[in-house]
Design a protein around this motif. Structure first.
Motif, mmCIF file in Angstrom:
data_model
loop_
_atom_site.group_PDB
_atom_site.id
_atom_site.type_symbol
_atom_site.label_atom_id
_atom_site.label_comp_id
_atom_site.label_asym_id
_atom_site.label_seq_id
_atom_site.Cartn_x
_atom_site.Cartn_y
_atom_site.Cartn_z
ATOM 1 N N SER A 159 0.812 -1.185 0.000
ATOM 2 C CA SER A 159 0.000 0.000 0.000
ATOM 3 C C SER A 159 0.841 1.227 0.000
ATOM 4 O O SER A 159 1.893 1.268 0.570
ATOM 5 N N ALA B 37 0.586 5.127 0.923
ATOM 6 C CA ALA B 37 -0.282 6.010 1.663
ATOM 7 C C ALA B 37 -0.669 7.165 0.785
ATOM 8 O O ALA B 37 -0.001 7.515 -0.156
ATOM 9 N N THR C 187 -4.955 7.717 4.834
ATOM 10 C CA THR C 187 -5.305 6.316 4.756
ATOM 11 C C THR C 187 -5.125 5.662 6.096
ATOM 12 O O THR C 187 -4.070 5.726 6.654
ATOM 13 N N ASN C 188 -6.101 5.030 6.538
ATOM 14 C CA ASN C 188 -6.040 4.441 7.865
ATOM 15 C C ASN C 188 -6.630 3.049 7.866
ATOM 16 O O ASN C 188 -7.514 2.768 7.115
ATOM 17 N N ARG C 189 -6.130 2.259 8.801
ATOM 18 C CA ARG C 189 -6.674 0.920 8.905
ATOM 19 C C ARG C 189 -7.086 0.652 10.309
ATOM 20 O O ARG C 189 -6.498 1.137 11.242
ATOM 21 N N VAL D 191 -1.698 3.370 13.504
ATOM 22 C CA VAL D 191 -2.399 4.259 12.584
ATOM 23 C C VAL D 191 -1.797 5.663 12.635
ATOM 24 O O VAL D 191 -1.483 6.272 11.597
ATOM 25 N N ALA E 87 1.792 5.818 11.137
ATOM 26 C CA ALA E 87 1.808 5.699 9.680
ATOM 27 C C ALA E 87 1.358 7.003 9.022
ATOM 28 O O ALA E 87 1.972 7.480 8.058
ATOM 29 N N ALA F 77 3.089 5.307 2.571
ATOM 30 C CA ALA F 77 3.235 4.228 3.556
ATOM 31 C C ALA F 77 3.034 2.909 2.830
ATOM 32 O O ALA F 77 1.931 2.594 2.414
ATOM 33 N N TRP G 261 0.863 -1.300 5.805
ATOM 34 C CA TRP G 261 -0.121 -0.883 6.814
ATOM 35 C C TRP G 261 -0.259 -1.999 7.831
ATOM 36 O O TRP G 261 -0.892 -3.019 7.576
ATOM 37 N N ASN H 173 -11.968 1.221 7.471
ATOM 38 C CA ASN H 173 -11.016 0.322 8.117
ATOM 39 C C ASN H 173 -11.732 -0.815 8.833
ATOM 40 O O ASN H 173 -11.306 -1.977 8.786
ATOM 41 N N TRP I 111 -4.341 1.626 -1.416
ATOM 42 C CA TRP I 111 -4.961 0.982 -0.251
ATOM 43 C C TRP I 111 -4.777 -0.529 -0.285
ATOM 44 O O TRP I 111 -4.355 -1.149 0.693
ATOM 45 N N HIS J 16 -2.464 -2.597 2.554
ATOM 46 C CA HIS J 16 -3.224 -3.317 3.590
ATOM 47 C C HIS J 16 -3.097 -4.829 3.440
ATOM 48 O O HIS J 16 -3.021 -5.559 4.426
#
Length: 560
Positions: free
Chosen positions: A4, A6, A15-17, A51, A54, A65, A68, A120, A184, A188
C-alpha cells in the motif's frame, strides 16, 4: 500479503486501517480461547499507535506508507483471542474507538475520520469473517491453512474497503480511482499477509520450539545474516535482492513457520522502507509510487512463498510424528496380542493332551468294554482334540514368530528330497481322498540354504491346503526349479482358484476368506505363519491364481 502506498493528501486526506467488528457464532473462533478483557484494550492502543505513526510519517516525509500494519495486528489478535458474539462486539467497539481517536489525533476532520474508521472496520471485519469461513482452523502451520488465510484475509478482504476509499478520495480530488485503489489494497494486503500470519503462527508450541538455546542462537545468526545481506543488496544500485531467498529458505527449513514470519516482517520493513527512502535495486527511472510497488511485489512474489514452504515442512513433520506414534502403538498392541496368543496356546496344550489320552484309552477299551458307537465317538473326540492341539501349536508359532523368538538354523537342504517327504506325509493324511500328487524337478542340484524343519512345515501347510481347497481338481503338483540365485518351489492345484481380492487377504491371520462356515477345516493361521517362517529364512512367498483355473503358491529360498 500486499502493498500500500499512503495517500499523502493534505490534512483532509489520509489512509487508515482499523480493526473490525465480527459477528461470529460462539465457538467459531480459532485457537486461543476467550480473550482476557485487557487484550482488546492493549490491541486497541497498539492499533491506534500504528495508525497515527503511519499517517504522521506519511505527512512529514511527503512519501507513501508501503506497509499498513494496523489491520494485520487487529485481524491476528481478533482471530486468536475472540470467542463468541459478545467478545466480537467488544473487539469491534474497542477498535472503532481506537481508529477514530487516532484519526482525530493526527488532525483529520471529524467527517473524514469517521469515514476512514468505517472503511477500516469494514476491511478488518471482512478479513475476520472470511478467515473464519475459509480457514476456520487458523492453523498457519499447514499448507492448506496458510493458503486459505492468505487468499481470503489478505488478498480478498481489503478489496471492498480499497474500492470505497478510492472512490471517496477521487471525489475529493486527491487521487484517481485506480491509484487510490492500488495504494490501499497493496499496503493493507501486505500488512495482513505479513503481520497477520506472524500473529497466528505464534502459538505456545511454536514459541516453545524456538526458545531452546540452540534455536535461539540459530535464529540470531540467521536474522543477523539477513540484515547484513539486505544492506549489501539494497544499500546501492546493485540488483541482488535474490540473495535473501536462500537465507529465508534456511529459516523455513530449520526454524519453522513462526521464525519465517519474523524474518518476513524484518525483510518487508527493510525492503519497503528502502524503497520509500529511494534506495534499493528498483529505483532508477521510477516514481516513488512505482518504487514502493516494486518493493511490495518483491516481498509478495519473491519472499512470501517461503512461508508456504515452511508450512508444508511443519505439516510433513507433524504427520511423520503422528505416524511414528501410531506405529509405536501398533507395535505395542501387536506385542500384547502375541503374548496373549502364546499364553492361551500354552494353557490349551495340557488339558487337550489329557483329553486325547482319555479318548485313546476309551476307544481302545482301556476304560472297559465299549460298543462300536462308543468307539466311533471316542475317535471323533480324539480327532477334534488333535485339531485343537494343532491350532495351539500354530498359535504358539505365530506368537513366537511375531515376537522374533523363533530360531531358524540355515543349512544346505535337499529340496527334491524334502518334497518327497512332504508328498508322502500328505498322501497319508489325505486318506481315501483321491488326489494325484506329482513332483516335478526342472533342474539338478536344487539345494537351498534353509531350516529344513521350518521349510517342511511351510510346505506341509501349503500342500495340505492344496488338497483341502483344490481337491476338486483331483491333482496337486509340487514343482522345484532354479530362479536366479534362488530355489523356487511351487505348490500347484487345479481347484476353483482365487480372485484378486482374496489373493490380497490370503496371508492375513485368522482370515479364511469367507469359508468359516464351510465343511473344510481350518483356522486361518497357517498361511500367516508360513509367510513369517519363510521371511525368517531370507525368502519370500506369494500366490498367482485365476478364478476357475486353480492356484499356484510359490516360495523363493536362497540357494546354498
Amino acid at each position: 500479503m500486499i502493498v500500500s502506498r499512503a495517500l499523502h493528501i493534505d490534512a483532509e486526506r489520509q489512509t487508515n486501517r482499523a480493526q473490525p467488528f465480527v459477528p461470529s457464532a460462539a465457538g467459531e473462533v480459532a485457537p486461543g480461547g476467550g480473550a482476557h478483557p485487557v487484550i482488546p484494550v492493549l490491541m486497541g492502543i497498539a492499533v491506534a499507535i500504528l495508525v497515527a505513526v503511519a499517517v504522521l510519517h506519511t505527512r512529514s516525509s511527503g512519501t507513501v506508507a508501503g506497509l499498513w500494519g494496523a489491520s494485520g495486528l487487529a485481524v491476528a489478535v481478533w482471530l486468536r483471542t475472540s470467542r463468541g458474539r459478545r467478545q466480537d462486539a467488544m473487539y469491534a467497539l474497542v477498535l472503532s474507538i481506537s481508529i477514530l481517536i487516532a484519526e482525530l489525533v493526527v488532525g483529520n476532520k471529524p467527517v473524514l475520520s469517521l469515514m476512514f474508521t468505517a472503511v477500516n472496520m469494514l476491511e478488518i471485519v471482512t478479513a475476520v469473517a472470511l478467515a473464519r469461513r475459509f480457514a476456520p482452523t487458523m492453523n498457519i502451520s499447514t499448507l492448506s491453512g496458510a493458503v486459505r488465510f492468505l487468499i481470503s484475509a489478505a488478498l480478498v478482504a481489503p478489496i471492498p474497503a480499497a474500492l470505497i476509499s478510492a472512490l471517496a478520495l477521487s471525489q475529493m480530488g486527491s487521487h484517481n480511482v485506480v491509484e487510490g485503489f492500488q495504494t490501499w489494497w497493496f499496503g493493507h494486503a501486505l500488512g495482513i499477509a505479513v503481520i497477520g500470519t506472524l500473529g497466528l503462527s505464534l502459538t505456545p508450541s511454536t514459541v516453545a520450539r524456538l526458545c531452546t538455546p540452540q534455536k535461539l542462537i540459530e535464529s540470531a545468526i540467521l536474522l543477523t545474516a539477513i540484515v547484513g545481506f539486505f544492506y549489501v543488496s539494497f544499500s546501492g544500485q546493485t540488483k541482488m535482492g535474490f540473495v535473501l531467498l536462500p537465507l529465508l529458505l534456511t529459516v523455513a527449513v530449520r526454524l519453522g513457520v513462526a521464525a519465517t514470519g519474523v524474518a518476513l516482517l524484518v525483510i518487508t520493513i527493510m525492503t519497503v522502507g528502502s524503497a520509500i527512502a529511494g534506495q534499493g535495486p528498483y529505483v532508477r527511472g521510477l516514481t516513488l509510487s512505482e518504487q514502493v510497488l516494486m518493493a511490495q511485489l518483491l516481498v509478495l512474489v519473491g519472499y512470501m512463498p517461503t512461508l508456504l514452504m515452511a508450512s508444508l515442512l511443519e505439516e510433513r513433520d507433524r504427520l511423520a510424528d503422528r505416524a511414528r506414534v501410531g506405529r509405536e502403538r501398533a507395535e505395542k498392541a501387536s506385542a500384547a496380542k502375541s503374548r496373549l496368543l502364546a499364553n492361551v496356546a500354552h494353557e490349551i496344550k495340557s488339558p487337550v493332551a489329557g483329553i486325547i489320552g482319555i479318548g485313546e484309552l476309551w476307544s481302545s477299551g482301556g476304560l472297559g468294554p465299549t460298543t462300536p458307537q462308543q468307539v466311533e465317538m471316542a475317535e471323533m473326540l480324539v480327532k477334534t482334540a488333535r485339531q485343537v492341539e494343532a491350532l495351539s501349536h500354530d498359535l504358539l508359532d505365530v506368537a513366537r514368530a511375531e515376537a522374533g523368538s523363533v530360531k531358524v538354523v540355515l543349512r544346505p537342504t535337499d529340496v527334491p528330497g524334502l518334497l518327497e517327504d512332504v508328498r508322502r506325509a500328505c498322501l497319508l493324511r489325505a486318506g481315501p481322498t483321491a488326489v494325484q500328487m506329482d513332483i516335478v524337478c526342472e533342474s539338478d542340484g536344487l539345494i537351498a540354504l534353509a531350516d529344513s524343519q521350518r521349510l517342511a512345515q511351510v510346505l506341509n501347510n501349503l500342500t495340505s491346503n492344496a488338497v483341502k481347497y483344490g481337491a476338486a481338481g483331483g491333482r496337486v503338483i509340487l514343482r522345484a526349479s532354479r530362479a536366479d540365485d534362488n530355489v523356487k518351489v511351487e505348490v500347484i492345484d487345479f481347484g476353483p482358484g482365487l480372485s484378486v481380492q482374496k489373493q490380497g487377504q490370503l496371508f492375513e491371520p485368522f482370515n479364511r476368506l469367507g469359508l468359516e462356515r464351510s465343511t473344510i477345516e481350518g483356522h486361518g493361521v497357517g498361511l500367516a505363519l508360513a509367510k513369517r517362517l519363510i521371511e525368517l529364512q531370507g525368502g519370500s512367498i506369494g500366490v498367482t491364481s485365476t478364478p476357475g483355473e486353480g492356484a499356484t503358491f510359490w516360495i523363493l529360498i536362497p540357494t546354498a
